[in-house]
Design a protein around this motif. Structure first.
Motif, mmCIF file in Angstrom:
data_model
loop_
_atom_site.group_PDB
_atom_site.id
_atom_site.type_symbol
_atom_site.label_atom_id
_atom_site.label_comp_id
_atom_site.label_asym_id
_atom_site.label_seq_id
_atom_site.Cartn_x
_atom_site.Cartn_y
_atom_site.Cartn_z
ATOM 1 N N LEU A 60 1.953 -8.381 -2.512
ATOM 2 C CA LEU A 60 3.365 -8.074 -2.689
ATOM 3 C C LEU A 60 4.222 -9.302 -2.400
ATOM 4 O O LEU A 60 5.164 -9.607 -3.118
ATOM 5 N N LEU A 61 3.910 -10.002 -1.316
ATOM 6 C CA LEU A 61 4.674 -11.175 -0.902
ATOM 7 C C LEU A 61 3.820 -12.416 -1.026
ATOM 8 O O LEU A 61 2.584 -12.361 -0.930
ATOM 9 N N LEU A 62 4.487 -13.545 -1.231
ATOM 10 C CA LEU A 62 3.784 -14.819 -1.352
ATOM 11 C C LEU A 62 3.408 -15.349 0.024
ATOM 12 O O LEU A 62 3.920 -16.356 0.505
ATOM 13 N N ARG A 63 2.502 -14.603 0.689
ATOM 14 C CA ARG A 63 2.014 -15.038 1.991
ATOM 15 C C ARG A 63 0.507 -14.918 2.020
ATOM 16 O O ARG A 63 -0.050 -13.906 1.563
ATOM 17 N N PRO A 64 -0.182 -15.913 2.544
ATOM 18 C CA PRO A 64 -1.652 -15.860 2.571
ATOM 19 C C PRO A 64 -2.147 -14.738 3.464
ATOM 20 O O PRO A 64 -1.535 -14.378 4.462
ATOM 21 N N GLY A 65 -3.290 -14.178 3.058
ATOM 22 C CA GLY A 65 -3.945 -13.177 3.893
ATOM 23 C C GLY A 65 -3.508 -11.755 3.645
ATOM 24 O O GLY A 65 -4.071 -10.828 4.239
ATOM 25 N N LEU A 66 -2.511 -11.521 2.768
ATOM 26 C CA LEU A 66 -2.067 -10.155 2.510
ATOM 27 C C LEU A 66 -2.948 -9.510 1.446
ATOM 28 O O LEU A 66 -3.472 -10.178 0.550
ATOM 29 N N PRO A 67 -3.113 -8.179 1.508
ATOM 30 C CA PRO A 67 -3.957 -7.482 0.527
ATOM 31 C C PRO A 67 -3.414 -7.663 -0.889
ATOM 32 O O PRO A 67 -2.207 -7.742 -1.108
ATOM 33 N N ARG A 68 -4.349 -7.677 -1.851
ATOM 34 C CA ARG A 68 -3.962 -7.807 -3.263
ATOM 35 C C ARG A 68 -3.820 -6.404 -3.845
ATOM 36 O O ARG A 68 -4.623 -5.950 -4.654
ATOM 37 N N SER A 69 -2.745 -5.723 -3.402
ATOM 38 C CA SER A 69 -2.582 -4.307 -3.739
ATOM 39 C C SER A 69 -1.570 -4.074 -4.851
ATOM 40 O O SER A 69 -1.240 -2.937 -5.151
ATOM 41 N N ALA A 70 -1.064 -5.129 -5.446
ATOM 42 C CA ALA A 70 -0.043 -4.999 -6.478
ATOM 43 C C ALA A 70 -0.517 -5.646 -7.770
ATOM 44 O O ALA A 70 -1.417 -6.494 -7.781
ATOM 45 N N LEU A 71 0.120 -5.239 -8.851
ATOM 46 C CA LEU A 71 -0.095 -5.916 -10.114
ATOM 47 C C LEU A 71 1.018 -6.947 -10.260
ATOM 48 O O LEU A 71 2.201 -6.606 -10.219
ATOM 49 N N VAL A 72 0.633 -8.196 -10.455
ATOM 50 C CA VAL A 72 1.598 -9.293 -10.460
ATOM 51 C C VAL A 72 1.605 -9.967 -11.826
ATOM 52 O O VAL A 72 0.560 -10.305 -12.367
ATOM 53 N N VAL A 73 2.801 -10.131 -12.362
ATOM 54 C CA VAL A 73 3.000 -10.894 -13.593
ATOM 55 C C VAL A 73 3.696 -12.190 -13.208
ATOM 56 O O VAL A 73 4.763 -12.174 -12.599
ATOM 57 N N ARG A 74 3.078 -13.313 -13.561
ATOM 58 C CA ARG A 74 3.558 -14.615 -13.068
ATOM 59 C C ARG A 74 4.060 -15.495 -14.199
ATOM 60 O O ARG A 74 3.850 -15.221 -15.368
ATOM 61 N N LYS A 75 4.739 -16.575 -13.826
ATOM 62 C CA LYS A 75 5.162 -17.639 -14.740
ATOM 63 C C LYS A 75 5.962 -17.095 -15.920
ATOM 64 O O LYS A 75 5.742 -17.473 -17.067
ATOM 65 N N LEU A 76 6.926 -16.234 -15.599
ATOM 66 C CA LEU A 76 7.644 -15.539 -16.660
ATOM 67 C C LEU A 76 8.780 -16.363 -17.256
ATOM 68 O O LEU A 76 8.896 -16.501 -18.471
ATOM 69 N N GLY A 77 9.698 -16.818 -16.412
ATOM 70 C CA GLY A 77 10.845 -17.558 -16.927
ATOM 71 C C GLY A 77 11.803 -16.702 -17.740
ATOM 72 O O GLY A 77 12.458 -17.195 -18.667
ATOM 73 N N GLU A 125 0.833 -1.196 0.000
ATOM 74 C CA GLU A 125 0.000 0.000 0.000
ATOM 75 C C GLU A 125 0.872 1.252 0.000
ATOM 76 O O GLU A 125 1.904 1.309 0.663
ATOM 77 N N ALA A 126 0.428 2.269 -0.740
ATOM 78 C CA ALA A 126 1.196 3.491 -0.895
ATOM 79 C C ALA A 126 1.048 4.387 0.322
ATOM 80 O O ALA A 126 0.008 4.402 0.990
ATOM 81 N N ALA A 127 2.114 5.148 0.604
ATOM 82 C CA ALA A 127 2.103 6.127 1.694
ATOM 83 C C ALA A 127 2.827 7.378 1.205
ATOM 84 O O ALA A 127 3.822 7.295 0.487
ATOM 85 N N ALA A 128 2.311 8.523 1.603
ATOM 86 C CA ALA A 128 2.884 9.792 1.175
ATOM 87 C C ALA A 128 4.008 10.202 2.109
ATOM 88 O O ALA A 128 4.080 9.754 3.262
ATOM 89 N N PRO A 129 4.923 11.075 1.648
ATOM 90 C CA PRO A 129 5.931 11.621 2.559
ATOM 91 C C PRO A 129 5.271 12.369 3.709
ATOM 92 O O PRO A 129 4.141 12.854 3.588
ATOM 93 N N GLY A 130 5.984 12.440 4.829
ATOM 94 C CA GLY A 130 5.463 13.157 5.986
ATOM 95 C C GLY A 130 5.362 12.268 7.202
ATOM 96 O O GLY A 130 5.845 11.130 7.220
ATOM 97 N N GLU A 131 4.726 12.804 8.233
ATOM 98 C CA GLU A 131 4.635 12.100 9.507
ATOM 99 C C GLU A 131 3.485 11.103 9.504
ATOM 100 O O GLU A 131 2.389 11.402 9.031
#
Length: 894
Positions: free
Chosen positions: A859-876, A724-730
């Motif tokens: 982002l990571l191959l772990r169950p339960g994480l948000p699907r917030s990224a675009l993933v390209v798979r099976k590339l080789g 997930e994106a975050a802006a600069p700042g506090e």
């Protein structure tokens, strides 16, 4: 008999009941520091008729007005660096010049001065964007960068150079003899201390001078500031354990390098001097003023003129070298304890990691594995088959480390001692007899590492036929090499002990451990060539003591810390300071060496330690066992996640080490290193950058429910867990015991390997994931370096160095600038993860016109994480070939 001897040794160890500040010197206990600290008014003047400019050097004579003593001054120009040396005019005096630190090719970097003007009172000369003004009376040197003052030498007239004199001319207290805690220092050469001041105008933050358990921005030690301490920062390598935090007290290593940073300019000062040293820091006059005092040696001062933090790192590396390229296994997790009891214990711990699905790479053996503390030996009852043990561990891609210390048991029947004594390779006492100090074996002799022949002899002891029971899978740990002497002053060697060439220990003390470290590494280097041939085997030797140039040898750690939250907190600025001092391969004992960490502290330490350049868990003999699976399943899972995250990051981390090896850049970096234009980042030290692309903000407080964090501009930033994106700042982050706040920098591309394996060796052929974190313009770039992870074949081009760029919705892979190398790796890029593509639209991707498998994902191959990224798979996609992937807005989603 052996039990009685052991009890006698224990009685001599003053630190068994904990750190006692009264056992160690303060400035007021050192005659030279008392004489010179804060003193000014000494009149030293340049003799105008002696000033000459010739090529890269300005030379002159300096006169001490009160005594008439003469000194030779030289100012040498290098690229981005100015060197100021002062020595006695009579070279026969023979003041000690520190060897083995500066690179031999340094003279090739000299640059000619351009003389601007010369009068009877001053000389002005320029060097590119830098200019110097040498004032004659009093002696004063001002350096300007881009027309503005950057650093001034002797602005406060604190320069003093105690010239050699005959005993009897003057005899104030402390000049010719000194006592501390019943130990007599004969001081046969009398007073020979040096002092000077450096001013940094406009600066509010200075860093460096490791090793101290102190904030990154060094607090003032003198002046009117509320947080000023009463003691200067001490640089004197000592065996200090359970050390106090937020203290100027000197610890195990010393690098007399100080950074000064203000908006728009970073400079540094490096004094090549290995004697006991004190440095005061004062905020005054709109800047920082410092005073430096050393007991002996010469003035050999390098002023590094930046102007950027990265340029300061490169300039220092051009003087003292870059970090040694480590073997890949050295970047994995290391498991250590004083001591694993026997072969069965070692095998059980090794099996425990596999049983709990936790990766690790190295298991360590402390002193109890030896025969009566005789190094290069094995206790036949506890370790009857050491070679078989090492081979068994190596069969799972892992290594073993044994401890080898500089104290040698004084036993005529011990072949190491008898041979070194016959060859006269030991340090002498003040009377010219073999120095007899006490350490773990009892009565011990100490190898004279200033003697090149002794170092060469030591190196040969690591050959397989000399070190019985060793294998090519065995590496080394140098401890106690400050050197530690239990019955010596301040638990170290007497200053009037004698080294090769009649050099007193007082002048070589801070260098001793680095020389020992280097000789050991040379031994493993020679062993590697003997076993593996021309390409050899990169040494791995951990050292506790260090000095300038230690980065060329191997890693260090912060010594005998404690299992406290304070020690966890202070480990971050300590490692940042050591990294800025040119020594990036460092770590702190995870969990704390002394004491028993509670579950929360241990978990938080593993979460932070996973980002240390050197990652080792270690514990004292008297602590409870604390292998990662002994604190319950919840803690085991959290530690497992932390260690696996370390292994997933290894491609990125190894690439950072290649940059450190090539350019001298730190790996663990202060925020101000990457963001020198952010005023708030100057001095920030509770978060850090791992290389240029990953910001880490470990949780360092007990019971934390929230974590305050400020993200530098420009953004965006992306959570390294969710994407997930975050802006600069506090920001105020909600945290749990599972949280490890870390953010990917917009504009970075980072390589990962996500498959869970037991060791780095098992990962060698695993495919890669590239995480592309787009900046505000939709662009990103990053690199990946790969070699065989073991040998020196990379020196002849056997490596791959790729650069990835995302621009105009196209991701490309090309050779890195300067050469991509040539190596058949067989490794592929299996998965692309893209963060920051225009939201609210569907995206597709293709290569050579063929559609690719694209979908939203985690982002990571772990169950339960948000699907917030675009993933390209099976590339080789092959790592060793050029390719391009094009992203298409509105494309079909697989």
């Amino acid at each position: 008999m052996r039990a009685c001897a052991w009890l006698a040794i224990i009685a001599l160890i003053p630190w068994t009941s904990g750190f006692k500040v009264e056992d160690f010197k303060r400035c007021s206990d050192s005659a030279f520091c008392t004489r010179l600290r804060g003193s000014s008014g000494e009149a030293y003047a340049v003799l105008p008729n002696s000033v000459a400019v010739a090529g890269s050097q300005i030379s002159a004579q300096v006169k001490h007005e009160a005594s008439g003593a003469l000194f030779q001054l030289a100012i040498t120009a290098y690229e981005g660096t100015v060197r100021l040396t002062v020595d006695e005019a009579d070279p026969s005096v023979g003041r000690f010049h520190v060897p083995e630190v500066l690179l031999p090719e340094l003279p090739q970097q000299e640059r000619p001065w351009t003389k601007v003007s010369q009068t009877r009172s001053s000389l002005r000369a320029s060097l590119g964007a830098a200019a110097v003004e040498l004032g004659y009376s009093p002696l004063k040197l001002v350096l300007n960068v881009d027309g503005a003052p950057a650093v001034t030498f002797n602005a406060d007239s604190m320069f003093a150079f105690e010239h050699r004199r005959a005993k009897g001319e003057e005899d104030p207290e402390g000049w010719w003899e000194e006592m501390f805690k019943g130990h007599r220092d004969s001081k046969p050469k009398g007073p020979e201390a040096i002092s000077f001041d450096l001013a940094f105008p406009g600066v509010r933050h200075v860093y460096g001078l490791p090793q101290h358990a102190s904030a990154l921005a060094l607090p003032p030690t003198t002046g009117l500031a509320d947080n000023a301490t009463s003691e200067p920062y001490r640089l004197y390598n000592l065996d200090v354990f359970e050390y106090a935090v937020d203290s100027p007290f000197g610890l195990y290593g010393s690098i007399p390098l100080l950074w000064a940073q203000r908006l728009g300019l970073t400079v540094a000062a490096f004094w090549l001097n290995a004697a006991e040293m004190y440095v005061d820091v004062e905020h005054a006059g709109g800047g920082v003023r410092t005073q430096w005092v050393a007991e002996s040696g010469v003035l050999d001062l390098f002023l590094l003129l930046g102007p950027s933090p990265a340029e300061v790192s490169r300039q220092y590396a051009r003087l003292t070298g870059t970090t040694a390229m480590p073997q890949e296994f050295a970047l994995g997790y290391h498991q250590c304890r004083w001591n694993y009891r026997d072969e069965a214990d070692v095998r059980a711990v090794d099996a425990g990691f596999d049983r709990h699905d936790i990766p690790y790479d190295v298991i360590w053996l402390d002193i109890e594995h030896t025969d009566g503390k005789r190094y290069f030996t094995w206790d036949a009852a506890l370790f009857p088959e050491p070679e078989a043990l090492q081979e068994d561990i190596a069969s799972r891609g892992r290594r073993t480390v044994t401890i080898i210390d500089p104290h040698i048991k004084r036993d005529p029947g011990y072949h190491i001692y008898s041979e070194a004594a016959r060859l006269d390779y030991f340090v002498k006492d003040r009377d010219g007899k073999e120095f007899d100090g006490w350490c773990w074996p009892g009565s011990s002799a100490y190898l004279d590492m200033l003697n090149p022949a002794a170092r060469d002899w030591w190196a040969k002891l690591f050959q397989l036929d000399a070190y019985k029971g060793s294998t090519p899978h065995l590496y080394v740990w140098n401890d106690m090499n400050e050197p530690s002497v239990f019955n010596g002053p301040e638990i170290t060697m007497h200053k009037d002990s004698l080294h090769f060439g009649g050099v007193e220990h007082r002048s070589v003390h801070n260098l001793y451990g680095a020389l020992y470290h280097n000789a050991t590494a040379q031994g493993l280097l020679e062993r590697g060539t003997a076993v593996h041939g021309e390409d050899g085997d990169r040494p791995f030797v951990l050292s506790r003591a260090f000095f300038a140039g230690s980065q060329r040898i191997g890693p260090i750690w912060t010594g005998d810390n404690s299992a406290t939250w304070e020690q966890l907190r202070i480990s971050v600025p300590m490692l940042l300071s050591i990294g800025l001092a040119g020594l990036p391969f460092s770590g702190a004992d995870v969990g704390g060496f002394f004491g028993n960490p509670e579950e929360e502290l241990l978990v938080r330490w593993y979460q932070a330690g996973a980002f240390y350049p050197f990652f080792r868990g270690h514990a004292h003999l008297d602590t409870k066992r604390r292998e990662p699976w002994l604190f319950g399943e919840a803690a085991t899972e959290r530690i497992r996640v932390a260690i696996r995250a370390r292994y997933a990051m290894l491609p990125y981390l190894y690439t950072l080490f290649q940059a450190a090896h090539a350019e001298g850049l730190p790996i663990m970096r202060p925020l101000a290193f990457e963001f020198p234009g952010e005023a708030w980042a100057l001095g920030a030290d509770d978060a850090f950058m791992l290389g240029p692309g990953l910001l880490v903000a470990p949780v360092l407080e007990p019971g934390a429910a929230q974590r305050a964090l400020r993200l530098p501009a420009p953004g965006p930033w992306y959570s390294a867990t969710t994407g997930e994106a975050a802006a600069p700042g506090e920001h105020t982050l909600d945290v749990t015991l599972d949280s490890v706040p870390a953010y990917l920098r917009g504009g970075a591309i980072l390589p990962f390997k996500e498959r869970a394996r037991r060791s780095t060796g098992a990962m060698a052929r695993d495919p890669l994931t590239l995480v592309v974190a787009l900046d505000a313009a939709g662009a990103a770039a990053g690199e990946l370096y790969v070699d065989d992870g073991r040998s020196f074949a990379y020196r002849r081009g056997v490596f791959l160095h790729r650069r990835f760029e995302f621009a105009g919705s196209v991701l490309t892979s090309r050779p890195a600038p300067g050469g991509g190398g040539a190596m058949a790796s067989g490794v592929t890029v299996e998965r692309l993860v893209v963060l920051g593509l225009q939201p609210g639209r569907e995206w597709g991707a293709q290569r050579d016109g063929a559609p690719l498998d694209v979908a939203p994902g985690p982002l990571l191959l772990r169950p339960g994480l948000p699907r917030s990224a675009l993933v390209v798979r099976k590339l080789g996609l092959p790592l060793d070939a050029d390719w391009a992937v094009t992203f298409l807005p509105g494309g079909a989603v697989a």
